[in-house]
Scaffold this active site. Sequence first.
Site, PDB file in Angstrom:
ATOM      1  N   LYS A 190       0.839  -1.201   0.000  1.00 22.12           N
ATOM      2  CA  LYS A 190       0.000   0.000   0.000  1.00 22.12           C
ATOM      3  C   LYS A 190       0.881   1.261   0.000  1.00 22.12           C
ATOM      4  CE  LYS A 190      -3.876  -2.085   2.630  1.00 22.12           C
ATOM      5  NZ  LYS A 190      -4.648  -1.938   3.908  1.00 22.12           N
ATOM      6  N   ARG A 194      -0.618 -14.574   5.101  1.00 21.83           N
ATOM      7  CA  ARG A 194      -1.357 -13.860   6.159  1.00 21.83           C
ATOM      8  C   ARG A 194      -0.654 -13.981   7.511  1.00 21.83           C
ATOM      9  NH1 ARG A 194      -6.076 -11.315   4.642  1.00 21.83           N
ATOM     10  NH2 ARG A 194      -6.837 -11.117   6.751  1.00 21.83           N
ATOM     11  N   HIS A 217      -1.772  -5.253   1.720  1.00 23.12           N
ATOM     12  CA  HIS A 217      -3.039  -5.972   1.621  1.00 23.12           C
ATOM     13  C   HIS A 217      -2.746  -7.401   1.199  1.00 23.12           C
ATOM     14  CE1 HIS A 217      -7.081  -7.154   0.414  1.00 23.12           C
ATOM     15  NE2 HIS A 217      -6.514  -7.661  -0.658  1.00 23.12           N
TER      16      HIS A 217
HETATM   17  P1  ADP Z   1      -7.569  -6.991   5.689  1.00 21.46           P
HETATM   18  O1  ADP Z   1      -6.874  -5.877   4.929  1.00 21.46           O
HETATM   19  O2  ADP Z   1      -6.736  -7.497   6.830  1.00 21.46           O
HETATM   20  O3  ADP Z   1      -8.104  -8.090   4.819  1.00 21.46           O
HETATM   21  P2  ADP Z   1     -10.267  -5.781   5.910  1.00 21.46           P
HETATM   22  O4  ADP Z   1     -10.587  -6.249   4.526  1.00 21.46           O
HETATM   23  O5  ADP Z   1     -11.243  -6.085   6.994  1.00 21.46           O
HETATM   24  O6  ADP Z   1      -8.839  -6.306   6.432  1.00 21.46           O
HETATM   25  O7  ADP Z   1     -10.079  -4.196   5.902  1.00 21.46           O
HETATM   26  C1  ADP Z   1      -9.529  -3.532   4.805  1.00 21.46           C
HETATM   27  C2  ADP Z   1      -8.643  -2.400   5.309  1.00 21.46           C
HETATM   28  O8  ADP Z   1      -9.447  -1.419   5.970  1.00 21.46           O
HETATM   29  C3  ADP Z   1      -7.613  -2.805   6.353  1.00 21.46           C
HETATM   30  O9  ADP Z   1      -6.450  -3.357   5.796  1.00 21.46           O
HETATM   31  C4  ADP Z   1      -7.346  -1.489   7.064  1.00 21.46           C
HETATM   32  O10 ADP Z   1      -6.482  -0.643   6.314  1.00 21.46           O
HETATM   33  C5  ADP Z   1      -8.749  -0.862   7.094  1.00 21.46           C
HETATM   34  N1  ADP Z   1      -9.518  -1.212   8.305  1.00 21.46           N
HETATM   35  C6  ADP Z   1     -10.160  -2.378   8.547  1.00 21.46           C
HETATM   36  N2  ADP Z   1     -10.813  -2.361   9.711  1.00 21.46           N
HETATM   37  C7  ADP Z   1     -10.586  -1.151  10.249  1.00 21.46           C
HETATM   38  C8  ADP Z   1     -11.009  -0.499  11.476  1.00 21.46           C
HETATM   39  N3  ADP Z   1     -11.801  -1.118  12.360  1.00 21.46           N
HETATM   40  N4  ADP Z   1     -10.580   0.754  11.701  1.00 21.46           N
HETATM   41  C9  ADP Z   1      -9.800   1.398  10.818  1.00 21.46           C
HETATM   42  N5  ADP Z   1      -9.378   0.856   9.644  1.00 21.46           N
HETATM   43  C10 ADP Z   1      -9.755  -0.405   9.353  1.00 21.46           C
END
Ligand code: ADP
Length: 176
Positions: free
Chosen positions: A24, A105, A139
């Site tokens: 990112k 992961r 990501h």
């Molecule tokens: P991941 O990236 O671990 O698969 P998600 O798809 O749930 O997680 O979330 C996408 C992105 O949104 C995260 O990588 C993070 O940057 C942001 N994010 C997720 N949940 C939160 C939260 N509760 N508060 C702030 N930012 C969040």
Amino acid sequence: YGYGKSYNSFKIKDMNQQLLVLIKPDGLKKSLTGNILARLSETKLEIVAAKMVRVSRELAVEHYKHMKDKPFFEDLIKYIQGELHDRRKVMAMVYWGDNAITKVRQLAGATNPEEADPTTIRGSYGRITTKGLYENVLHTSSNELEAEREIKLWFQPEDIIVDLYPTKVIEVKMEK
Ligand code: ADP
């Protein structure tokens, strides 16, 4: 003499998987590209596609459509488009190999960088902004279905050096 059964010397079932990994804009701004690639190389997985992408709003919204109702959605879109870091690009890759999703992961760590194990990539380099957004430097697709959706969203079949998904030949007509 005669015929009998014997085991094959090769593994019958290879759990090969593929997933999308994005470095990112905060990862790029912090000059973490080499570091992240080195960490991920510990997995012995193969990179089968890689490119730099200037992320359009359409791509960002489609990628994060499952987050549409979150209060931080607009900030998330700005974040992945690089507007928070003055770096309007991400590095997109497809990793491929045995048990790829779990392996990547585990190295990436938890979504919340403060809950992530400090030895993981997110635990080492992520932060939470004063507005509360998780800036977690990379990501990674979370399961096989999401991986397929995301890889098809970010890459054309010809960008990937192995045939991950069935393709068909289409005729493209250009308008004069
Ligand atoms: P991941 O990236 O671990 O698969 P998600 O798809 O749930 O997680 O979330 C996408 C992105 O949104 C995260 O990588 C993070 O940057 C942001 N994010 C997720 N949940 C939160 C939260 N509760 N508060 C702030 N930012 C969040």
